[in-house]
Design a protein around this motif. Sequence first.
Motif, PDB file in Angstrom:
ATOM      1  N   PRO A  80       0.824  -1.215   0.000  1.00  0.00           N
ATOM      2  CA  PRO A  80       0.000   0.000   0.000  1.00  0.00           C
ATOM      3  C   PRO A  80       0.861   1.270   0.000  1.00  0.00           C
ATOM      4  CG  PRO A  80      -0.798  -1.572   1.624  1.00  0.00           C
ATOM      5  CD  PRO A  80       0.516  -2.095   1.146  1.00  0.00           C
ATOM      6  N   ILE A  81       0.488   2.226  -0.818  1.00  0.00           N
ATOM      7  CA  ILE A  81       1.266   3.458  -0.955  1.00  0.00           C
ATOM      8  C   ILE A  81       0.986   4.380   0.230  1.00  0.00           C
ATOM      9  CG2 ILE A  81       1.608   5.538  -2.352  1.00  0.00           C
ATOM     10  CD1 ILE A  81       0.751   3.808  -4.793  1.00  0.00           C
ATOM     11  N   GLY A  82       2.065   4.791   0.904  1.00  0.00           N
ATOM     12  CA  GLY A  82       1.923   5.725   2.011  1.00  0.00           C
ATOM     13  C   GLY A  82       2.172   7.163   1.609  1.00  0.00           C
ATOM     14  N   LEU A 123      -6.072   8.207  -3.653  1.00  0.00           N
ATOM     15  CA  LEU A 123      -6.848   8.643  -2.490  1.00  0.00           C
ATOM     16  C   LEU A 123      -7.876   7.626  -2.002  1.00  0.00           C
ATOM     17  CD1 LEU A 123      -7.361  12.476  -2.996  1.00  0.00           C
ATOM     18  CD2 LEU A 123      -5.925  11.311  -1.335  1.00  0.00           C
ATOM     19  N   PRO A 124      -8.601   6.932  -2.887  1.00  0.00           N
ATOM     20  CA  PRO A 124      -9.572   5.964  -2.358  1.00  0.00           C
ATOM     21  C   PRO A 124      -8.937   4.927  -1.432  1.00  0.00           C
ATOM     22  CG  PRO A 124     -10.018   6.386  -4.663  1.00  0.00           C
ATOM     23  CD  PRO A 124      -8.718   7.057  -4.358  1.00  0.00           C
ATOM     24  N   GLY A 125      -7.789   4.376  -1.834  1.00  0.00           N
ATOM     25  CA  GLY A 125      -7.116   3.393  -1.004  1.00  0.00           C
ATOM     26  C   GLY A 125      -6.578   3.999   0.279  1.00  0.00           C
ATOM     27  N   MET A 126      -6.016   5.194   0.184  1.00  0.00           N
ATOM     28  CA  MET A 126      -5.491   5.858   1.375  1.00  0.00           C
ATOM     29  C   MET A 126      -6.608   6.138   2.385  1.00  0.00           C
ATOM     30  SD  MET A 126      -2.693   8.598  -0.114  1.00  0.00           S
ATOM     31  CE  MET A 126      -1.074   8.073  -0.692  1.00  0.00           C
ATOM     32  N   ARG A 129      -7.681   3.039   4.114  1.00  0.00           N
ATOM     33  CA  ARG A 129      -6.711   2.578   5.114  1.00  0.00           C
ATOM     34  C   ARG A 129      -6.575   3.540   6.294  1.00  0.00           C
ATOM     35  NH1 ARG A 129      -4.087   1.376   0.197  1.00  0.00           N
ATOM     36  NH2 ARG A 129      -2.799   3.264   0.304  1.00  0.00           N
ATOM     37  N   GLY A 130      -7.195   4.704   6.184  1.00  0.00           N
ATOM     38  CA  GLY A 130      -7.176   5.656   7.289  1.00  0.00           C
ATOM     39  C   GLY A 130      -6.094   6.704   7.229  1.00  0.00           C
ATOM     40  N   GLY A 131      -5.360   6.782   6.122  1.00  0.00           N
ATOM     41  CA  GLY A 131      -4.344   7.820   6.015  1.00  0.00           C
ATOM     42  C   GLY A 131      -3.427   7.650   4.839  1.00  0.00           C
ATOM     43  N   GLY A 132      -2.737   8.726   4.513  1.00  0.00           N
ATOM     44  CA  GLY A 132      -1.784   8.737   3.415  1.00  0.00           C
ATOM     45  C   GLY A 132      -1.338  10.161   3.171  1.00  0.00           C
ATOM     46  N   TYR A 133      -0.381  10.320   2.247  1.00  0.00           N
ATOM     47  CA  TYR A 133       0.205  11.649   2.049  1.00  0.00           C
ATOM     48  C   TYR A 133       0.491  11.884   0.571  1.00  0.00           C
ATOM     49  CZ  TYR A 133       2.230  15.755   4.330  1.00  0.00           C
ATOM     50  OH  TYR A 133       2.455  17.025   4.804  1.00  0.00           O
ATOM     51  N   LEU A 134       0.209  13.120   0.118  1.00  0.00           N
ATOM     52  CA  LEU A 134       0.536  13.557  -1.234  1.00  0.00           C
ATOM     53  C   LEU A 134       1.553  14.683  -1.164  1.00  0.00           C
ATOM     54  CD1 LEU A 134      -3.029  13.843  -2.863  1.00  0.00           C
ATOM     55  CD2 LEU A 134      -1.530  11.851  -2.783  1.00  0.00           C
ATOM     56  N   LEU A 135       2.605  14.563  -1.952  1.00  0.00           N
ATOM     57  CA  LEU A 135       3.587  15.636  -2.111  1.00  0.00           C
ATOM     58  C   LEU A 135       3.614  16.010  -3.584  1.00  0.00           C
ATOM     59  CD1 LEU A 135       5.982  17.441  -1.169  1.00  0.00           C
ATOM     60  CD2 LEU A 135       7.481  15.504  -1.690  1.00  0.00           C
ATOM     61  N   ASN A 136       3.217  17.239  -3.887  1.00  0.00           N
ATOM     62  CA  ASN A 136       3.163  17.697  -5.272  1.00  0.00           C
ATOM     63  C   ASN A 136       4.230  18.755  -5.511  1.00  0.00           C
ATOM     64  OD1 ASN A 136       0.945  16.058  -5.447  1.00  0.00           O
ATOM     65  ND2 ASN A 136      -0.553  17.699  -5.559  1.00  0.00           N
ATOM     66  N   THR A 137       5.081  18.541  -6.496  1.00  0.00           N
ATOM     67  CA  THR A 137       6.085  19.537  -6.853  1.00  0.00           C
ATOM     68  C   THR A 137       5.415  20.595  -7.712  1.00  0.00           C
ATOM     69  OG1 THR A 137       7.868  17.899  -6.762  1.00  0.00           O
ATOM     70  CG2 THR A 137       8.312  19.937  -7.965  1.00  0.00           C
ATOM     71  N   CYS A 138       5.340  21.810  -7.167  1.00  0.00           N
ATOM     72  CA  CYS A 138       4.585  22.875  -7.832  1.00  0.00           C
ATOM     73  C   CYS A 138       5.415  24.090  -8.213  1.00  0.00           C
ATOM     74  CB  CYS A 138       3.427  23.333  -6.934  1.00  0.00           C
ATOM     75  SG  CYS A 138       2.179  22.060  -6.644  1.00  0.00           S
ATOM     76  N   ALA A 172      -9.728  15.792   6.988  1.00  0.00           N
ATOM     77  CA  ALA A 172     -10.499  15.085   8.010  1.00  0.00           C
ATOM     78  C   ALA A 172     -10.536  13.581   7.762  1.00  0.00           C
ATOM     79  CB  ALA A 172     -11.922  15.637   8.071  1.00  0.00           C
ATOM     80  N   LYS A 173     -10.113  13.165   6.572  1.00  0.00           N
ATOM     81  CA  LYS A 173     -10.088  11.740   6.235  1.00  0.00           C
ATOM     82  C   LYS A 173      -8.693  11.141   6.406  1.00  0.00           C
ATOM     83  CE  LYS A 173     -13.910  12.408   3.003  1.00  0.00           C
ATOM     84  NZ  LYS A 173     -14.396  12.285   1.607  1.00  0.00           N
ATOM     85  N   GLY A 174      -7.791  11.902   7.015  1.00  0.00           N
ATOM     86  CA  GLY A 174      -6.460  11.378   7.309  1.00  0.00           C
ATOM     87  C   GLY A 174      -5.423  11.604   6.238  1.00  0.00           C
ATOM     88  N   ILE A 175      -5.718  12.470   5.268  1.00  0.00           N
ATOM     89  CA  ILE A 175      -4.793  12.700   4.154  1.00  0.00           C
ATOM     90  C   ILE A 175      -4.006  13.982   4.383  1.00  0.00           C
ATOM     91  CG2 ILE A 175      -4.573  13.024   1.667  1.00  0.00           C
ATOM     92  CD1 ILE A 175      -5.643  10.253   2.573  1.00  0.00           C
TER      93      ILE A 175
END
Length: 262
Positions: A80-82, A123-126, A129-138, A172-175
């Motif tokens: 699973p992707i964290g 995002l659906p999987g994260m 699973r109750g959490g996850g993180y996105l890092l976007n290079t902007c 609020a969904k842990g992301i």
Amino acid sequence: MRVQDKVVVVTGAASGIGRAMALRFAAEGAAGVLVADLDEDGANAVAAEIGERALAVRADVSVDEDVRALVGTAERELGPIGLFCSNAGIITGHGLDEATDLEWARTLAVNTLAHVYAARAVLPGMVERGGGYLLNTCSAAGLVSCPGDAPYAVTKAAAISFAEWVAIHYRAKGIGVSVLCPQGVRTGMMSDDVRDHLTARAVMASGAMLEPEDVAQHVIDGLDAERFYIFPHPEVAGFFQMKAGDPDRWLAGMSRFVESLT
């Protein structure tokens, strides 16, 4: 947010900032690193540097199906992707008169829509699973524009706006969400081929040129603090504050700055 024991995906990871982040995540103890890039040979080389915890995938992040496929591969092969680092980006060096419709469309697809495709895919999987993180290079360009390159400035600003939207709706969904906004970095985007462009001259006149490894350290620190904005160049925060404090004065100053370079 710590990467230790997490599966991480990095796009645009065959070189530059993406490569530096992939190597640093592995050094920090990531459970697995998926190295994604259009440059298949480059991605394979980075994965080989990391070793058995890494997997290379050729992917075009401007294609929704490619992004979904690389997410599926990561979760099937690594787990699973964290953390998903949507890092791939392109520049044109062209202004209003020079940028073609094709360049606008391609830049929008890579610099903005790729973040949308990544969020849709992970995002659906994260959330489940109750959490996850996105890092976007902007890029700093998303906050304070980009002299000489209209498509880059516009698409990076849109990327930040999208990241804000995700942060608002999924916190609020842990992301968790962070946007990486560097200024001058010694990567292929600042190669000898583009050093005469107005964009490159503006970047070099605006502050220090960092190494990709320096940026990767700032990423680790920013993720640890879970800051939305990660500024490898502290002056960018100051530019952003000046813009917000007095937009008219800032625009006039930017106009004078661009005129001084032409």
